[in-house]
Motif scaffolding. Structure first.
Motif, mmCIF file in Angstrom:
data_model
loop_
_atom_site.group_PDB
_atom_site.id
_atom_site.type_symbol
_atom_site.label_atom_id
_atom_site.label_comp_id
_atom_site.label_asym_id
_atom_site.label_seq_id
_atom_site.Cartn_x
_atom_site.Cartn_y
_atom_site.Cartn_z
ATOM 1 N N THR A 239 0.836 -1.202 0.000
ATOM 2 C CA THR A 239 0.000 0.000 0.000
ATOM 3 C C THR A 239 0.872 1.255 0.000
ATOM 4 N N PRO A 240 0.685 2.176 -0.952
ATOM 5 C CA PRO A 240 1.502 3.395 -0.970
ATOM 6 C C PRO A 240 1.353 4.191 0.324
ATOM 7 N N VAL A 241 2.438 4.852 0.710
ATOM 8 C CA VAL A 241 2.457 5.686 1.908
ATOM 9 C C VAL A 241 2.741 7.126 1.511
ATOM 10 N N SER A 242 1.909 8.035 1.992
ATOM 11 C CA SER A 242 2.101 9.464 1.770
ATOM 12 C C SER A 242 2.456 10.109 3.102
ATOM 13 N N ILE A 243 3.577 10.805 3.164
ATOM 14 C CA ILE A 243 3.994 11.440 4.406
ATOM 15 C C ILE A 243 3.254 12.764 4.545
ATOM 16 N N GLU A 244 2.310 12.783 5.474
ATOM 17 C CA GLU A 244 1.502 13.977 5.709
ATOM 18 C C GLU A 244 1.886 14.527 7.081
ATOM 19 N N THR A 245 2.931 15.335 7.071
ATOM 20 C CA THR A 245 3.523 15.810 8.315
ATOM 21 C C THR A 245 3.827 17.300 8.222
ATOM 22 N N PRO A 246 2.806 18.140 8.399
ATOM 23 C CA PRO A 246 3.057 19.570 8.374
ATOM 24 C C PRO A 246 3.730 20.036 9.666
ATOM 25 N N SER A 247 4.620 20.999 9.543
ATOM 26 C CA SER A 247 5.182 21.690 10.702
ATOM 27 C C SER A 247 5.568 23.088 10.251
ATOM 28 N N ASP A 248 4.699 24.031 10.506
ATOM 29 C CA ASP A 248 4.974 25.413 10.111
ATOM 30 C C ASP A 248 6.280 25.904 10.724
ATOM 31 N N SER A 249 6.528 25.516 11.971
ATOM 32 C CA SER A 249 7.720 25.996 12.663
ATOM 33 C C SER A 249 8.990 25.431 12.037
ATOM 34 N N LYS A 250 8.996 24.138 11.704
ATOM 35 C CA LYS A 250 10.199 23.521 11.140
ATOM 36 C C LYS A 250 10.475 24.002 9.722
ATOM 37 N N VAL A 251 9.432 24.159 8.930
ATOM 38 C CA VAL A 251 9.625 24.655 7.564
ATOM 39 C C VAL A 251 10.200 26.066 7.602
ATOM 40 N N ALA A 252 9.696 26.882 8.530
ATOM 41 C CA ALA A 252 10.225 28.243 8.672
ATOM 42 C C ALA A 252 11.684 28.215 9.122
ATOM 43 N N GLU A 253 12.035 27.225 9.919
ATOM 44 C CA GLU A 253 13.390 27.151 10.474
ATOM 45 C C GLU A 253 14.410 26.617 9.476
ATOM 46 N N ILE A 254 14.069 25.527 8.766
ATOM 47 C CA ILE A 254 15.086 24.858 7.940
ATOM 48 C C ILE A 254 14.799 24.918 6.441
ATOM 49 N N GLY A 255 13.614 25.335 6.055
ATOM 50 C CA GLY A 255 13.284 25.443 4.644
ATOM 51 C C GLY A 255 12.575 24.215 4.109
ATOM 52 N N GLU A 256 11.979 24.380 2.933
ATOM 53 C CA GLU A 256 11.122 23.340 2.357
ATOM 54 C C GLU A 256 11.884 22.078 1.979
#
Length: 291
Positions: A239-256
């Motif tokens: 079964t395919p797995v999609s990583i659905e893990t938002p983190s506004d703080s981490k994206v702001a800190e380390i980039g997309e």
């Protein structure tokens, strides 16, 4: 017997502010196989992405898909609330437009959730959506969500079977509404996609906090207290797995890109380790906003 190869993707919610063409490029650089695409904004605060046939963004997304080999597995997200409207638009018109975009992208499913207190009415709408999807090669997948009307695997299965569609399993909501491995095993034939994230065993204390966690601050797979092992073991190995893990703080800190690479490495560790977690599936939390 050879274990089926499991395809791994990144959901749009993990980088919700990243336009689909750029998400394709980032997914490829991070080593993913596919993406999920938001072809319609879920909230009024989200950036809209025009992926309708003929749109420049669709053409650019398809060009990058061709260049990288990245595919689109699923499109999202429609919350059916019984009003007949979605952001002022007729909901059937909304899902038909979404299906047009999904077909152009080569997607196979459209995620839908239920906020309608009238489940008979919702079932009728879901059945109509399923029928409409046949012309586009798009199958609706009903997602049970901890703070919406349909918030259990058995209830989602019952509605999906009656409507002729399928369901999607999200690790966050399975833990937050107290889903069990046995329920997932029973539903296995209806699940085309698993959405993976992690988090603390103790759920947020309010509905508003549940929504905030779901949309903005989930845990990295393998770094929390969810029993992802039992979820994965309950469903077919391919079964395919999609990583659905938002983190506004981490994206702001380390980039997309760095965030996507971190999620890929974490997911690989989870999927390639037979037993990395022994915590039980967690207990139910509380139950209107969208995902």
């Amino acid at each position: 017997m050879t274990t089926p190869t499991r395809r791994l993707g990144i959901a749009q919610l993990s980088l919700v502010g990243t336009a689909p063409p750029d998400l394709v490029t980032i997914a490829a650089e991070a080593g993913f196989d596919f993406i999920g695409a938001r072809v319609r904004p879920v909230t009024t605060s989200e950036r809209p992405y025009d992926l309708q046939p003929g749109a420049p963004m669709l053409k650019e997304t398809l060009r990058r898909m061709a260049d990288t080999g990245i595919t689109v597995e699923d499109i999202e997200f429609l919350l059916l609330d019984g009003t007949g409207l979605q952001n002022g638009q007729d909901q059937r018109e909304a899902w038909l437009q979404m299906m047009e975009a999904g077909h152009a992208l080569g997607a196979s499913s459209l995620t839908v959730a239920c906020a309608d207190p009238d489940l008979d009415r919702f079932e009728d709408h879901l059945a109509q959506m399923t029928q409409d999807g046949k012309a586009y090669g798009i199958m609706p997948t009903l997602e049970p969500i901890a703070y919406q009307t349909v918030r259990s695997v058995p209830e989602a299965v019952k509605l999906a079977q009656r409507a002729g569609c399928r369901i999607v399993v999200d690790a966050l909501h399975v833990n937050r509404f107290g889903g069990t491995a046995a329920e997932l095993e029973t539903a296995a034939d209806l699940v085309p996609l698993i959405q993976l994230c992690d988090g603390p065993a103790t759920p947020p204390s309010s509905r508003e906090a549940l929504i905030l966690e779901s949309r903005s601050e989930r845990g990295v797979p393998g770094e929390g207290e969810f029993d992802l092992r039992d979820i994965l073991k309950a469903l077919p190995a391919g079964t395919p797995v999609s990583i659905e893990t938002p983190s506004d703080s981490k994206v702001a800190e380390i980039g997309e890109l760095a965030w996507a690479k971190h999620l890929k490495a974490a997911a690989d560790s989870v999927l390639n380790t037979p037993a990395f977690n022994t915590a039980p599936l967690n207990t139910p939390a509380l139950t209107g906003s969208s995902k």
